[in-house]
Design a protein around this motif. Structure first.
Motif, PDB file in Angstrom:
ATOM      1  N   ARG A  46       0.969  -1.197   0.094  1.00  7.93           N
ATOM      2  CA  ARG A  46      -0.062   0.017  -0.262  1.00  7.93           C
ATOM      3  C   ARG A  46       0.772   1.428   0.029  1.00  7.93           C
ATOM      4  O   ARG A  46       0.657   2.222  -0.713  1.00  7.93           O
ATOM      5  CB  ARG A  46      -0.845  -0.046   1.128  1.00  7.93           C
ATOM      6  CG  ARG A  46      -1.568   1.260   1.359  1.00  7.93           C
ATOM      7  CD  ARG A  46      -2.601   1.713   0.542  1.00  7.93           C
ATOM      8  NE  ARG A  46      -3.586   2.400   0.784  1.00  7.93           N
ATOM      9  CZ  ARG A  46      -3.026   4.000   0.601  1.00  7.93           C
ATOM     10  NH1 ARG A  46      -2.057   4.359   0.221  1.00  7.93           N
ATOM     11  NH2 ARG A  46      -4.129   4.815   1.087  1.00  7.93           N
ATOM     12  N   GLU A  47       1.901   1.210   0.681  1.00  4.24           N
ATOM     13  CA  GLU A  47       3.052   2.451   0.971  1.00  4.24           C
ATOM     14  C   GLU A  47       3.325   2.742  -0.589  1.00  4.24           C
ATOM     15  O   GLU A  47       3.909   3.759  -0.932  1.00  4.24           O
ATOM     16  CB  GLU A  47       3.691   2.247   2.089  1.00  4.24           C
ATOM     17  CG  GLU A  47       4.668   3.637   2.308  1.00  4.24           C
ATOM     18  CD  GLU A  47       3.727   4.488   2.878  1.00  4.24           C
ATOM     19  OE1 GLU A  47       3.985   5.704   2.701  1.00  4.24           O
ATOM     20  OE2 GLU A  47       2.770   4.220   3.631  1.00  4.24           O
ATOM     21  N   ALA A  48       3.852   1.573  -1.074  1.00  5.11           N
ATOM     22  CA  ALA A  48       4.449   1.608  -2.279  1.00  5.11           C
ATOM     23  C   ALA A  48       3.521   2.253  -3.543  1.00  5.11           C
ATOM     24  O   ALA A  48       4.048   2.939  -4.462  1.00  5.11           O
ATOM     25  CB  ALA A  48       4.785   0.284  -2.885  1.00  5.11           C
ATOM     26  N   THR A  49       2.259   2.186  -3.314  1.00  4.98           N
ATOM     27  CA  THR A  49       1.316   2.804  -4.339  1.00  4.98           C
ATOM     28  C   THR A  49       0.947   4.373  -3.963  1.00  4.98           C
ATOM     29  O   THR A  49       0.664   4.973  -4.924  1.00  4.98           O
ATOM     30  CB  THR A  49       0.063   1.985  -4.437  1.00  4.98           C
ATOM     31  OG1 THR A  49      -0.603   2.133  -3.364  1.00  4.98           O
ATOM     32  CG2 THR A  49       0.382   0.451  -5.194  1.00  4.98           C
ATOM     33  N   MET A  50       1.027   4.533  -2.541  1.00  3.07           N
ATOM     34  CA  MET A  50       0.462   5.711  -2.135  1.00  3.07           C
ATOM     35  C   MET A  50       0.971   6.070  -0.734  1.00  3.07           C
ATOM     36  O   MET A  50       0.861   5.326   0.117  1.00  3.07           O
ATOM     37  CB  MET A  50      -1.018   6.370  -2.149  1.00  3.07           C
ATOM     38  CG  MET A  50      -1.603   7.455  -1.838  1.00  3.07           C
ATOM     39  SD  MET A  50      -3.277   7.634  -1.638  1.00  3.07           S
ATOM     40  CE  MET A  50      -3.539   7.535  -3.508  1.00  3.07           C
ATOM     41  N   SER A  51       1.484   7.255  -0.503  1.00  6.34           N
ATOM     42  CA  SER A  51       2.046   7.634   0.818  1.00  6.34           C
ATOM     43  C   SER A  51       0.993   7.937   1.737  1.00  6.34           C
ATOM     44  O   SER A  51       0.014   8.122   1.726  1.00  6.34           O
ATOM     45  CB  SER A  51       2.838   8.875   0.695  1.00  6.34           C
ATOM     46  OG  SER A  51       3.415   9.299   2.186  1.00  6.34           O
ATOM     47  N   THR A  52       1.301   7.314   2.859  1.00  6.40           N
ATOM     48  CA  THR A  52       0.225   7.417   4.055  1.00  6.40           C
ATOM     49  C   THR A  52       0.607   8.307   5.112  1.00  6.40           C
ATOM     50  O   THR A  52       0.073   8.264   6.324  1.00  6.40           O
ATOM     51  CB  THR A  52       0.305   5.835   4.711  1.00  6.40           C
ATOM     52  OG1 THR A  52       1.460   5.628   5.356  1.00  6.40           O
ATOM     53  CG2 THR A  52      -0.402   4.807   4.023  1.00  6.40           C
ATOM     54  N   TYR A  53       1.396   9.244   4.544  1.00  8.63           N
ATOM     55  CA  TYR A  53       1.912  10.354   5.591  1.00  8.63           C
ATOM     56  C   TYR A  53       0.665  11.299   5.634  1.00  8.63           C
ATOM     57  O   TYR A  53       0.442  11.846   4.543  1.00  8.63           O
ATOM     58  CB  TYR A  53       3.143  10.892   5.051  1.00  8.63           C
ATOM     59  CG  TYR A  53       3.787  12.044   5.813  1.00  8.63           C
ATOM     60  CD1 TYR A  53       4.619  11.769   7.043  1.00  8.63           C
ATOM     61  CD2 TYR A  53       3.565  13.528   5.681  1.00  8.63           C
ATOM     62  CE1 TYR A  53       5.205  12.857   8.015  1.00  8.63           C
ATOM     63  CE2 TYR A  53       4.035  14.637   6.418  1.00  8.63           C
ATOM     64  CZ  TYR A  53       4.740  13.969   7.517  1.00  8.63           C
ATOM     65  OH  TYR A  53       5.406  15.174   8.561  1.00  8.63           O
ATOM     66  N   LEU A  54       0.571  11.727   7.104  1.00 10.16           N
ATOM     67  CA  LEU A  54      -0.584  12.794   6.880  1.00 10.16           C
ATOM     68  C   LEU A  54      -0.307  14.026   7.140  1.00 10.16           C
ATOM     69  O   LEU A  54      -1.050  15.095   6.912  1.00 10.16           O
ATOM     70  CB  LEU A  54      -1.515  12.127   8.298  1.00 10.16           C
ATOM     71  CG  LEU A  54      -2.355  10.951   7.982  1.00 10.16           C
ATOM     72  CD1 LEU A  54      -3.090  10.927   9.346  1.00 10.16           C
ATOM     73  CD2 LEU A  54      -3.290  10.874   6.999  1.00 10.16           C
ATOM     74  N   GLY A  55       0.898  14.366   7.639  1.00  7.15           N
ATOM     75  CA  GLY A  55       1.331  15.568   8.215  1.00  7.15           C
ATOM     76  C   GLY A  55       1.538  15.770   9.613  1.00  7.15           C
ATOM     77  O   GLY A  55       1.211  14.635  10.336  1.00  7.15           O
ATOM     78  N   ASN A  56       2.179  16.663  10.141  1.00  4.37           N
ATOM     79  CA  ASN A  56       2.357  16.924  11.630  1.00  4.37           C
ATOM     80  C   ASN A  56       3.353  15.685  12.090  1.00  4.37           C
ATOM     81  O   ASN A  56       3.214  15.257  13.374  1.00  4.37           O
ATOM     82  CB  ASN A  56       1.139  16.914  12.497  1.00  4.37           C
ATOM     83  CG  ASN A  56       0.655  18.302  12.263  1.00  4.37           C
ATOM     84  OD1 ASN A  56       0.944  19.296  11.963  1.00  4.37           O
ATOM     85  ND2 ASN A  56      -0.925  18.422  12.563  1.00  4.37           N
ATOM     86  N   GLY A  57       4.178  15.039  11.260  1.00  6.29           N
ATOM     87  CA  GLY A  57       4.971  14.100  11.783  1.00  6.29           C
ATOM     88  C   GLY A  57       4.254  12.696  12.105  1.00  6.29           C
ATOM     89  O   GLY A  57       4.757  11.783  12.554  1.00  6.29           O
ATOM     90  N   VAL A  58       3.223  12.420  11.345  1.00 12.72           N
ATOM     91  CA  VAL A  58       2.495  10.993  11.463  1.00 12.72           C
ATOM     92  C   VAL A  58       2.107  10.413  10.361  1.00 12.72           C
ATOM     93  O   VAL A  58       1.964  11.193   9.354  1.00 12.72           O
ATOM     94  CB  VAL A  58       1.015  11.495  12.131  1.00 12.72           C
ATOM     95  CG1 VAL A  58       0.211  10.157  12.559  1.00 12.72           C
ATOM     96  CG2 VAL A  58       1.363  12.230  13.683  1.00 12.72           C
ATOM     97  N   SER A  59       2.415   9.183  10.349  1.00 14.81           N
ATOM     98  CA  SER A  59       2.023   8.435   9.044  1.00 14.81           C
ATOM     99  C   SER A  59       1.169   7.192   9.774  1.00 14.81           C
ATOM    100  O   SER A  59       1.180   6.878  10.688  1.00 14.81           O
ATOM    101  CB  SER A  59       3.238   7.850   8.487  1.00 14.81           C
ATOM    102  OG  SER A  59       3.156   7.057   7.525  1.00 14.81           O
TER     103      SER A  59
END
Length: 149
Positions: A46-59
């Motif tokens: 899943r991470e390879a297809t789309m980043s799961t980084y949300l912002g504020n230092g959180v993924s």
């Protein structure tokens, strides 16, 4: 049963890269009976297809639709990495300090995501969670306990 329990939180962790961090967050879900080991491969895919980084230092790494059969029970894991991990190779300023693995059955992921969004939308709260050495602060914030901090 709470979505997050103490045995799914690892404070003061280190990771060599985001794949390592995802594996560690996934391992906490596997070791505590939330998912089968194959789910972790889905998290990486899943991470390879789309980043799961949300912002504020959180993924928030999580599996793909086809991995839903690997989920035994809804739960989240928290890997706190105070030094941070570069999450986007194209933007080395995008560091994740909290890697929150998500495993949800059915539509329960919507409740999980709602609780997470509320807890981390405040940059000060996200930073406090990334730096704390108090597991209970993370438990209260991410389990959706009102007025927790």
């Amino acid at each position: 049963m709470a979505i997050l329990e103490k045995n799914r939180i690892k404070l003061q962790a280190t990771a060599v890269d985001k794949q390592d961090a995802i594996r560690q967050a996934g391992a906490l879900l596997v070791e505590t009976g939330c998912v089968e080991a194959a789910y972790v491969d889905g998290m990486l895919a899943r991470e390879a297809t789309m980043s799961t980084y949300l912002g504020n230092g959180v993924s928030i790494p999580h599996g793909q639709y086809e991995n839903r059969g690997h989920v035994k029970q809804t739960g989240i894991s928290v890997l706190q990495v105070p030094a941070g991990i570069v999450w986007d190779e194209d933007d080395e300023d995008e560091l994740a300090y909290l890697v929150i693995g998500i495993a949800a059955q059915g539509d329960e992921h919507m409740t999980v995501l709602s609780n997470l969004a509320e807890a981390i939308e405040d940059p000060d709260m996200a930073e406090a969670l990334a730096r704390t050495d108090d597991v209970n602060l993370i438990l209260k914030a991410l389990n959706g306990v009102p007025d927790s901090v």
